[in-house]
Design a protein around this motif. Structure first.
Motif, PDB file in Angstrom:
ATOM      1  N   UNK A  61       0.030  18.234 -11.971  1.00  0.00           N
ATOM      2  CA  UNK A  61       0.827  18.005 -10.799  1.00  0.00           C
ATOM      3  C   UNK A  61       2.108  17.607 -10.990  1.00  0.00           C
ATOM      4  N   UNK A  62       2.413  17.211 -12.231  1.00  0.00           N
ATOM      5  CA  UNK A  62       3.851  16.825 -12.488  1.00  0.00           C
ATOM      6  C   UNK A  62       4.749  18.127 -12.810  1.00  0.00           C
ATOM      7  N   UNK A  63       5.842  18.031 -12.320  1.00  0.00           N
ATOM      8  CA  UNK A  63       6.645  19.386 -12.413  1.00  0.00           C
ATOM      9  C   UNK A  63       7.192  19.543 -13.860  1.00  0.00           C
ATOM     10  N   UNK A  64       7.254  20.756 -14.555  1.00  0.00           N
ATOM     11  CA  UNK A  64       7.573  20.814 -16.005  1.00  0.00           C
ATOM     12  C   UNK A  64       8.951  21.590 -15.942  1.00  0.00           C
ATOM     13  N   UNK A  65       9.802  21.574 -14.942  1.00  0.00           N
ATOM     14  CA  UNK A  65      11.005  22.157 -14.951  1.00  0.00           C
ATOM     15  C   UNK A  65      12.074  21.231 -14.534  1.00  0.00           C
ATOM     16  N   UNK A  66      13.104  21.831 -14.012  1.00  0.00           N
ATOM     17  CA  UNK A  66      14.538  21.050 -13.821  1.00  0.00           C
ATOM     18  C   UNK A  66      14.236  19.889 -12.858  1.00  0.00           C
ATOM     19  N   UNK A  67      13.064  20.023 -11.852  1.00  0.00           N
ATOM     20  CA  UNK A  67      12.651  19.085 -11.007  1.00  0.00           C
ATOM     21  C   UNK A  67      12.086  17.470 -11.973  1.00  0.00           C
ATOM     22  N   UNK A  68      11.957  17.799 -13.043  1.00  0.00           N
ATOM     23  CA  UNK A  68      11.638  16.668 -14.039  1.00  0.00           C
ATOM     24  C   UNK A  68      12.593  15.783 -14.450  1.00  0.00           C
ATOM     25  N   UNK A  69      12.526  14.603 -14.496  1.00  0.00           N
ATOM     26  CA  UNK A  69      13.387  13.766 -14.730  1.00  0.00           C
ATOM     27  C   UNK A  69      13.932  13.815 -16.286  1.00  0.00           C
TER      28      UNK A  69
END
Length: 289
Positions: A61-69
């Protein structure tokens, strides 16, 4: 060239959190004392010959794209220092998400520190922290780790000495809290402010009792009103005998400081009875080098 670097990304807790005013840029002017605990994510950075950033996370459920810090951290360093190689970032999540523990910010900070090593950039922590401020308010603190006073919107960091060693029990109910929502509901002209100077003095003197007495977070009441289960966890932690109890950040995680190990198990087991995410950890005293 080094092909792999692994870095720990520890969680933070707020010993104090004060909001002074709403700024013209939409952020809030804050003053808070934060410290790191040894609940940590692990960041594995692997060199790629092709020029791209790949993020993989142990939790779906953790984003793995540009949304990830962490992705954002790698992108900024690549662009700023003209790195034409790539990196694969694998994040092993141990810090709960949207919990008030700066998990995403710490992942970004660990990525900055790790890529500094992997890409031989030779940047100082101060330089990495300046990059971190472009990613998020807590990233600069997480670059340094240890204990610090944070001002501005959270990005101006003054390192301070660490509190005396103690146990920390963290309990997170099964909800996520939006930091923006909590700040949006805060009425700055109606809050009782923490005594930040008294907390700084208590930490300097390594006075555990005074530290517990000065714990204060102005966001608590807002989160308690919206999510009564958070208030319930704090009340239970106090009832079980933690020396000092506070909500971290905008919540929903509540932490208890405990000096005597003999009390630790009772509090930990008591909380496990009605809360699935409970951790018993220690404070981390040293800053990152």
């Amino acid at each position: 060239m080094e092909l792999k670097v692994s870095v720990k990304a520890p969680a933070k807790i707020n010993l104090t959190l004060d909001v002074l005013r709403k700024r013209d840029d939409g952020y809030h002017e804050v003053e808070m004392i934060m410290t790191t605990v040894d609940l940590a994510d692990r960041i594995d950075l692997i060199h790629l010959e092709e020029d791209r950033i790949v993020v993989d996370v142990s939790e779906g459920y953790v984003p793995n794209d540009e949304r990830n810090l962490a992705y954002q951290a790698a992108k900024i360093l690549k662009e700023r220092y003209s790195i034409n190689k790539g990196v694969s970032i694998y994040i092993t999540k141990n810090i709960p998400v949207a919990a008030g523990l700066a998990g995403g910010s710490s992942d970004a900070a660990a990525t900055l520190r790790g890529l500094n090593e992997l890409w031989k950039l030779n940047l100082s922590l101060d330089e990495l922290a300046r990059v971190g401020t472009e990613i998020g308010s807590d990233v600069a603190f997480c670059v340094y780790g240890g204990t610090a006073l944070a001002t501005g919107r959270g990005e101006i960091i003054k390192k301070i000495s660490s509190p005396p060693p103690c146990w920390v029990v963290l309990a997170k109910p099964p909800i996520g809290v939006s930091t923006a929502e909590v700040y949006g509901k805060l009425k700055v002209n109606q809050i009782t402010h923490p005594n930040t100077q008294a907390m700084l003095k208590a930490i300097e003197e390594k006075d555990f009792t005074k530290i517990c007495a000065q714990l204060h977070n102005v966001l608590e009441e807002v989160t308690f009103n919206t999510y009564p289960e958070v208030k319930h966890i704090k009340a239970q932690m106090e009832r079980f005998g933690a020396d000092g109890v506070l909500m971290s950040g905008s919540g929903p995680t509540v932490f208890g400081l405990i000096q005597k190990e003999s009390r630790l198990n009772r509090i930990y087991n008591g909380l496990r009875g009605f809360c699935s995410n409970v951790y018993a950890v220690r404070l981390i005293s040293q800053h990152h080098s």
